[in-house]
Scaffold this active site. Structure first.
Site, PDB file in Angstrom:
ATOM      1  N   HIS A 125      -8.479   3.504  -3.041  1.00  0.00           N
ATOM      2  CA  HIS A 125      -7.104   3.147  -2.673  1.00  0.00           C
ATOM      3  C   HIS A 125      -6.476   2.226  -3.725  1.00  0.00           C
ATOM      4  O   HIS A 125      -6.356   1.027  -3.513  1.00  0.00           O
ATOM      5  CB  HIS A 125      -7.122   2.480  -1.293  1.00  0.00           C
ATOM      6  CG  HIS A 125      -5.775   2.101  -0.761  1.00  0.00           C
ATOM      7  ND1 HIS A 125      -4.595   2.700  -1.161  1.00  0.00           N
ATOM      8  CD2 HIS A 125      -5.418   1.163   0.161  1.00  0.00           C
ATOM      9  CE1 HIS A 125      -3.584   2.136  -0.519  1.00  0.00           C
ATOM     10  NE2 HIS A 125      -4.057   1.213   0.285  1.00  0.00           N
ATOM     11  N   CYS A 148     -14.345   1.424   5.413  1.00  0.00           N
ATOM     12  CA  CYS A 148     -13.314   0.722   4.645  1.00  0.00           C
ATOM     13  C   CYS A 148     -13.058   1.430   3.318  1.00  0.00           C
ATOM     14  O   CYS A 148     -14.001   1.820   2.634  1.00  0.00           O
ATOM     15  CB  CYS A 148     -13.755  -0.712   4.336  1.00  0.00           C
ATOM     16  SG  CYS A 148     -14.348  -1.631   5.774  1.00  0.00           S
ATOM     17  N   SER A 149     -11.780   1.571   2.939  1.00  0.00           N
ATOM     18  CA  SER A 149     -11.472   2.081   1.609  1.00  0.00           C
ATOM     19  C   SER A 149     -11.753   0.983   0.586  1.00  0.00           C
ATOM     20  O   SER A 149     -11.931  -0.178   0.935  1.00  0.00           O
ATOM     21  CB  SER A 149     -10.027   2.559   1.528  1.00  0.00           C
ATOM     22  OG  SER A 149      -9.135   1.508   1.818  1.00  0.00           O
ATOM     23  N   CYS A 208       0.815  -1.221   0.000  1.00  0.00           N
ATOM     24  CA  CYS A 208       0.000   0.000   0.000  1.00  0.00           C
ATOM     25  C   CYS A 208       0.844   1.264   0.000  1.00  0.00           C
ATOM     26  O   CYS A 208       0.304   2.353  -0.210  1.00  0.00           O
ATOM     27  CB  CYS A 208      -0.907  -0.001   1.223  1.00  0.00           C
ATOM     28  SG  CYS A 208      -1.482  -1.645   1.695  1.00  0.00           S
TER      29      CYS A 208
END
Ligand SMILES: [Zn+2]
Lengths: 177, 394
Positions: free
Chosen positions: B338, B212-213, B88
């Site tokens: 994301h 939540c992304s 990430c």
């Protein structure tokens, strides 16, 4: 040969654990060699001694014993088991059985967005478990009770299980408090 | 040899979302957008290219992506060409690598680009790829996707500090409100009031869908240059003044007490030390809100508030416009989506655009001088922090 035997053989499980599938020992001649399982689509590791130096972990798990390695030089207790100590970098390690019980430190559940092969398990509970008497906190599935009936501090038992194709892994089972 | 100052002189993102396009097509798209966004940039200026991409092997069945991206973007790097992979935080890793190369004199003009294509026909396949970020043979068989890990962080934070679901929703509401003023956000033009967020389905209790992304397709790119080149490209450079990174575990067994992230405190501490500033100096921060609880733990670990006070910090508006520090004016990962490798680059684009007063008024930070960017990767295994200062070109 059954599908599970085939996968078992492809994954190189040892002789001790195989051979009880209840099928005739004689194999038809001219059979094609078993296809290899697509390892990169499967979370469960290759467990045989030709695939990993930690095959004893899985052999012992098959006997119902969750175990790990400890460094003979400095006594460092490892999780997961290792082939070299991260503290002193020594390679003289010994196997040690772990306690068969622990308590929930934290838990949640997967209610959607499961990976391949686990879609039909949803909803499933997972947690971090403090094993009794050793400074180890293990992640794993928690079976035996829906997630909404679990609580921090609940006792659980370590439960080795057959993955279904001859391989083994471990999970936890919630006990009555 | 003394290190040279490094300026971020421009950048751009593609729209983020579920995109009907391929991984490589997005690399072309971001190349075209970058040369439009930085008109003085010429192909031959770019001596180095750093490509942040987390899992192209899984999401696009493609390895060796650095030369692929160079070709797609129409670049011919002659000094350094490489991919940076840190799950990430792959995008920030590309920027940090470009920064190090320029500071050391090995590059003068570098592009850092992030590309990720996460939406596949089978989302179970995409979820499988996300599990591979974990210690796969040990944590994978338990079905360790990201939501349950961060859900356990939330559970412990609630138990130890009394943090509430209402406070989690306050993070998501704020970031979605900013995303509404960001046309490239995945959740642009969608309303997420707190009451609505509280009614969305649970994904991993106590986290709901709005905590939540998302799985997102998108790309982003920035241009970094040596100090003496900055004026050629912009009047409003973002100067890299400090950076820090820390990793203290990977396997979930070593996540420690969950509710505190000492690795982030260490990374931010090093970034503050190298920049010569502290938390009160920061005007706005792009924090890694992969989940609502993450942003709350991050306020505390960075030092914007005391341990345990993160829930109240957001509830009292102290991370909003008019508060102590504006957190995630871009819309965050919650509002923008994301796309792993593109996220860290998109955050840096926001830093540049904020300093240039180039964002819509609804999310413009007034007179910003100092900005902090944070990415975590995996199960908060690694924390990467950069500190930027706005100002005139040298
Ligand atoms: Zn040792």
């Amino acid at each position: 040969m059954s599908a599970s035997e085939k996968a078992h053989r492809a994954n190189g499980a040892d002789a001790e654990a195989s051979g009880s599938a209840g099928e005739p020992a004689a194999k038809p001649t001219g059979e094609r060699p078993p296809e290899k399982r697509p390892f990169l689509l499967d979370f469960f590791p290759l467990e045989g001694e030709e695939a990993t130096r930690l095959s004893r972990f899985y052999e012992r798990l098959r006997e119902g014993r969750l175990s790990t390695t400890r460094c003979r030089a400095d006594g460092e207790l490892h999780w997961p088991p290792r082939v070299a100590c991260p503290r002193c970098h020594g390679e003289d390690l010994e196997w040690l059985d772990l306690p068969e019980s622990g308590r929930i430190y934290a838990f949640s559940a997967v209610l959607g967005g499961a990976p391949l092969g686990m879609e039909s398990d949803v909803p499933y509970a997972v947690g971090l478990i403090d094993l009794d008497g050793v400074p180890l906190r293990l992640f794993g599935r928690i079976e035996g009770r829906p997630w909404s009936a679990l609580a921090i501090g609940d006792p659980v038992a370590v439960e080795p299980y057959d993955v279904g194709d001859g391989r083994v892994f471990y999970r936890f089972r919630a006990l009555d408090a | 040899m003394s290190a040279r100052a490094v300026a971020l002189v421009g950048g751009v993102t593609t729209p983020f979302g579920v995109r009907p396009t391929t991984w490589a097509e997005m690399a072309q798209e971001i190349g075209a957008a970058l040369f439009r966004a930085v008109p003085a940039l010429r192909t031959e200026d770019v001596d180095s290219l750093f490509v942040g991409a987390a899992e192209p092997e899984r999401f696009a069945f493609q390895s060796h992506v650095a030369p692929l991206v160079a070709e797609q973007m129409g670049l011919r790097p002659r000094r350094i060409l490489q991919r940076t992979e840190l799950a990430c935080a792959s995008g920030q890793s590309a920027i940090r690598s470009a920064y190090a190369a320029i500071a050391a004199g090995l590059s003068d003009v570098a592009v850092a680009v992030g590309v990720e294509k996460m939406n596949l026909p089978s989302m179970a396949e995409a979820n499988t790829s996300m599990v591979c970020v974990m210690d796969r043979p040990w944590d994978g068989p338990g079905g360790a996707t990201a939501p349950p890990f961060f859900a356990m962080v939330a559970q412990r934070h609630m138990r130890e500090y009394g943090t509430t679901e209402e406070q989690l929703a306050a993070v998501s509401e704020k970031n979605h409100r900013f995303a509404n003023a960001n046309p490239h956000a995945q959740f642009h033009a969608k309303s997420f009031r707190r009451e609505k967020l509280r009614g969305l389905p649970l994904v991993a209790p106590p986290l709901r869908l709005g905590d939540c992304s998302s799985m997102t397709d998108g790309a982003a790119a920035v241009v970094l240059v040596a100090e003496d080149r900055a004026r050629a490209y912009t009047d409003t450079p973002a100067w890299i003044r400090g950076t820090g990174q820390y990793s203290d575990f990977h396997n979930l067994a070593h996540a420690g007490e969950l509710s505190r992230w000492p690795g982030l405190t260490a990374a931010a501490g090093e970034a503050f030390r190298s920049a010569g500033v502290g938390p009160p100096d920061i005007d706005f921060a792009e924090l890694h809100d992969c989940f609502s609880i993450s942003e709350i733990v991050e306020y505390e670990a960075i030092g914007f508030c005391a341990p345990g006070e993160g829930g109240r910090f957001v509830e009292d508006g102290r991370s909003d416009l008019g508060g102590d520090v504006v957190v995630n004016p871009r819309g965050g990962l919650l509002g923008c989506g994301h796309p792993l490798g593109a996220t860290g680059i998109a955050q840096a684009v926001e830093v540049h655009d904020q300093f240039a007063r180039r964002v819509p008024a609804a999310r413009q930070v007034p007179n910003p001088e100092w900005a902090l960017v944070h990415n975590l990767s995996g199960s908060a295994n690694v924390h990467s922090v950069m500190i930027y200062q706005g100002g005139r070109a040298a």
